[in-house]
Design a protein around this motif. Structure first.
Motif, PDB file in Angstrom:
ATOM      1  N   ARG A  98       0.846  -1.188   0.000  1.00 13.70           N
ATOM      2  CA  ARG A  98       0.000   0.000   0.000  1.00 13.70           C
ATOM      3  C   ARG A  98       0.881   1.236   0.000  1.00 13.70           C
ATOM      4  NH1 ARG A  98      -0.942   2.125   5.535  1.00 13.70           N
ATOM      5  NH2 ARG A  98       0.116   0.680   6.910  1.00 13.70           N
ATOM      6  N   ILE A  99       0.293   2.328  -0.526  1.00 10.75           N
ATOM      7  CA  ILE A  99       0.991   3.616  -0.574  1.00 10.75           C
ATOM      8  C   ILE A  99       0.095   4.622   0.130  1.00 10.75           C
ATOM      9  CG2 ILE A  99       1.928   5.419  -2.060  1.00 10.75           C
ATOM     10  CD1 ILE A  99       2.134   3.255  -4.273  1.00 10.75           C
ATOM     11  N   VAL A 100       0.664   5.361   1.078  1.00 11.22           N
ATOM     12  CA  VAL A 100      -0.077   6.410   1.775  1.00 11.22           C
ATOM     13  C   VAL A 100       0.519   7.740   1.354  1.00 11.22           C
ATOM     14  CG1 VAL A 100      -0.744   7.371   3.997  1.00 11.22           C
ATOM     15  CG2 VAL A 100      -0.584   4.891   3.723  1.00 11.22           C
ATOM     16  N   LEU A 101      -0.302   8.558   0.676  1.00 11.56           N
ATOM     17  CA  LEU A 101       0.127   9.887   0.240  1.00 11.56           C
ATOM     18  C   LEU A 101      -0.524  10.896   1.171  1.00 11.56           C
ATOM     19  CD1 LEU A 101      -0.776   8.216  -2.690  1.00 11.56           C
ATOM     20  CD2 LEU A 101       0.853   9.940  -3.370  1.00 11.56           C
ATOM     21  N   SER A 102       0.214  11.945   1.543  1.00  9.93           N
ATOM     22  CA  SER A 102      -0.356  12.965   2.423  1.00  9.93           C
ATOM     23  C   SER A 102       0.150  14.340   2.036  1.00  9.93           C
ATOM     24  CB  SER A 102      -0.017  12.654   3.885  1.00  9.93           C
ATOM     25  OG  SER A 102       1.377  12.574   4.060  1.00  9.93           O
ATOM     26  N   GLY A 103      -0.677  15.349   2.343  1.00  7.64           N
ATOM     27  CA  GLY A 103      -0.316  16.732   2.067  1.00  7.64           C
ATOM     28  C   GLY A 103      -0.693  17.166   0.667  1.00  7.64           C
ATOM     29  N   ASP A 104      -1.897  17.705   0.507  1.00 10.73           N
ATOM     30  CA  ASP A 104      -2.375  18.228  -0.776  1.00 10.73           C
ATOM     31  C   ASP A 104      -2.167  17.207  -1.897  1.00 10.73           C
ATOM     32  OD1 ASP A 104      -3.592  20.049  -2.468  1.00 10.73           O
ATOM     33  OD2 ASP A 104      -1.725  21.076  -2.945  1.00 10.73           O
ATOM     34  N   VAL A 105      -2.786  16.052  -1.734  1.00 10.72           N
ATOM     35  CA  VAL A 105      -2.619  14.941  -2.673  1.00 10.72           C
ATOM     36  C   VAL A 105      -3.501  15.155  -3.902  1.00 10.72           C
ATOM     37  CG1 VAL A 105      -2.765  12.446  -2.957  1.00 10.72           C
ATOM     38  CG2 VAL A 105      -2.181  13.408  -0.724  1.00 10.72           C
ATOM     39  N   PHE A 106      -2.925  14.909  -5.076  1.00 11.17           N
ATOM     40  CA  PHE A 106      -3.660  14.964  -6.335  1.00 11.17           C
ATOM     41  C   PHE A 106      -3.300  13.720  -7.127  1.00 11.17           C
ATOM     42  CE2 PHE A 106      -4.022  16.033 -10.847  1.00 11.17           C
ATOM     43  CZ  PHE A 106      -5.357  16.419 -10.899  1.00 11.17           C
ATOM     44  N   ILE A 107      -4.325  12.961  -7.553  1.00  5.92           N
ATOM     45  CA  ILE A 107      -4.099  11.732  -8.305  1.00  5.92           C
ATOM     46  C   ILE A 107      -4.873  11.811  -9.616  1.00  5.92           C
ATOM     47  CG2 ILE A 107      -4.409   9.227  -8.343  1.00  5.92           C
ATOM     48  CD1 ILE A 107      -4.118   9.307  -5.281  1.00  5.92           C
ATOM     49  N   LEU A 108      -4.206  11.410 -10.697  1.00  4.41           N
ATOM     50  CA  LEU A 108      -4.815  11.358 -12.023  1.00  4.41           C
ATOM     51  C   LEU A 108      -4.714   9.922 -12.511  1.00  4.41           C
ATOM     52  CD1 LEU A 108      -5.870  12.729 -14.674  1.00  4.41           C
ATOM     53  CD2 LEU A 108      -3.460  13.042 -15.277  1.00  4.41           C
ATOM     54  N   GLN A 109      -5.869   9.352 -12.902  1.00  2.00           N
ATOM     55  CA  GLN A 109      -5.880   7.994 -13.453  1.00  2.00           C
ATOM     56  C   GLN A 109      -6.902   7.929 -14.577  1.00  2.00           C
ATOM     57  OE1 GLN A 109      -7.354   4.772 -10.974  1.00  2.00           O
ATOM     58  NE2 GLN A 109      -5.928   3.349 -11.938  1.00  2.00           N
ATOM     59  N   ASP A 110      -6.422   7.720 -15.787  1.00  2.00           N
ATOM     60  CA  ASP A 110      -7.297   7.619 -16.966  1.00  2.00           C
ATOM     61  C   ASP A 110      -8.241   8.798 -17.112  1.00  2.00           C
ATOM     62  OD1 ASP A 110      -6.480   5.421 -18.386  1.00  2.00           O
ATOM     63  OD2 ASP A 110      -7.820   4.023 -17.378  1.00  2.00           O
TER      64      ASP A 110
END
Length: 172
Positions: A98-110
């Motif tokens: 697993r990956i834990v992202l923190s602090g103003d996270v933005f994810i782009l997928q398709d």
């Protein structure tokens, strides 16, 4: 006896002082394949594995726990799942996958996006769990493809009516 011990110790140290520089020079003049092309995976790597690239200002890895922490301007690229992400910090828990992202996270997928303060990505499930800032919200934008209805019409072309006409059981 003590003299023999001192002489043998002295010879070992002199040998190390001669061998160590030769080993360093050899590693510089005859680099390994990984040193020549670090982006190329080792030949014995499992063919089903995929790369996940993490770029950041600082990265730390703990071999005991299997946790890799990246801090500062974190950028993640995971082409196998068509994921790109940015965050202030990311932690990859290799044992739990697993990956834990923190602090103003933005994810782009398709073409779909998700924004939040903390987002956990469960690799094996392909699932995101997003949490907002205190008193905030998570924002997701999904690309919804235009489809056709059962009669060939475009359902998006018809205006949305939140209050359909009321029909009594007696009306036809």
């Amino acid at each position: 006896m003590i003299l023999k011990h001192k002489i043998s110790k002295s010879l070992i140290l002199k040998g190390l002082f001669l061998i160590l520089p030769l080993a360093i020079i050899n590693s510089i003049t005859n680099p390994t394949t990984a040193q020549i092309n670090p982006s190329q995976p080792p030949k014995n790597q499992n063919s089903t594995s995929v790369s996940l690239t993490v770029r950041s200002d600082i990265q730390e890895a703990d071999a005991r726990t299997g946790v890799v922490t990246a801090r500062g301007n974190v950028q993640i690229n995971y082409p196998a799942r068509k994921i790109q992400a940015t965050a202030a910090q990311a932690q990859y828990f290799s044992r739990e996958r697993r990956i834990v992202l923190s602090g103003d996270v933005f994810i782009l997928q398709d073409g779909n996006t998700i924004r939040g303060e903390t987002i956990t990505y469960l690799i094996d499930e392909g699932r995101f769990i997003a949490l907002p800032q205190v008193q905030g919200q998570v924002e997701s934008i999904y690309v919804v493809p235009a489809g056709q209805g059962p009669n060939g019409e475009n359902p998006l072309a018809a205006p949305f009516n939140p209050k359909p006409a009321f029909k009594t059981p007696m009306s036809r």
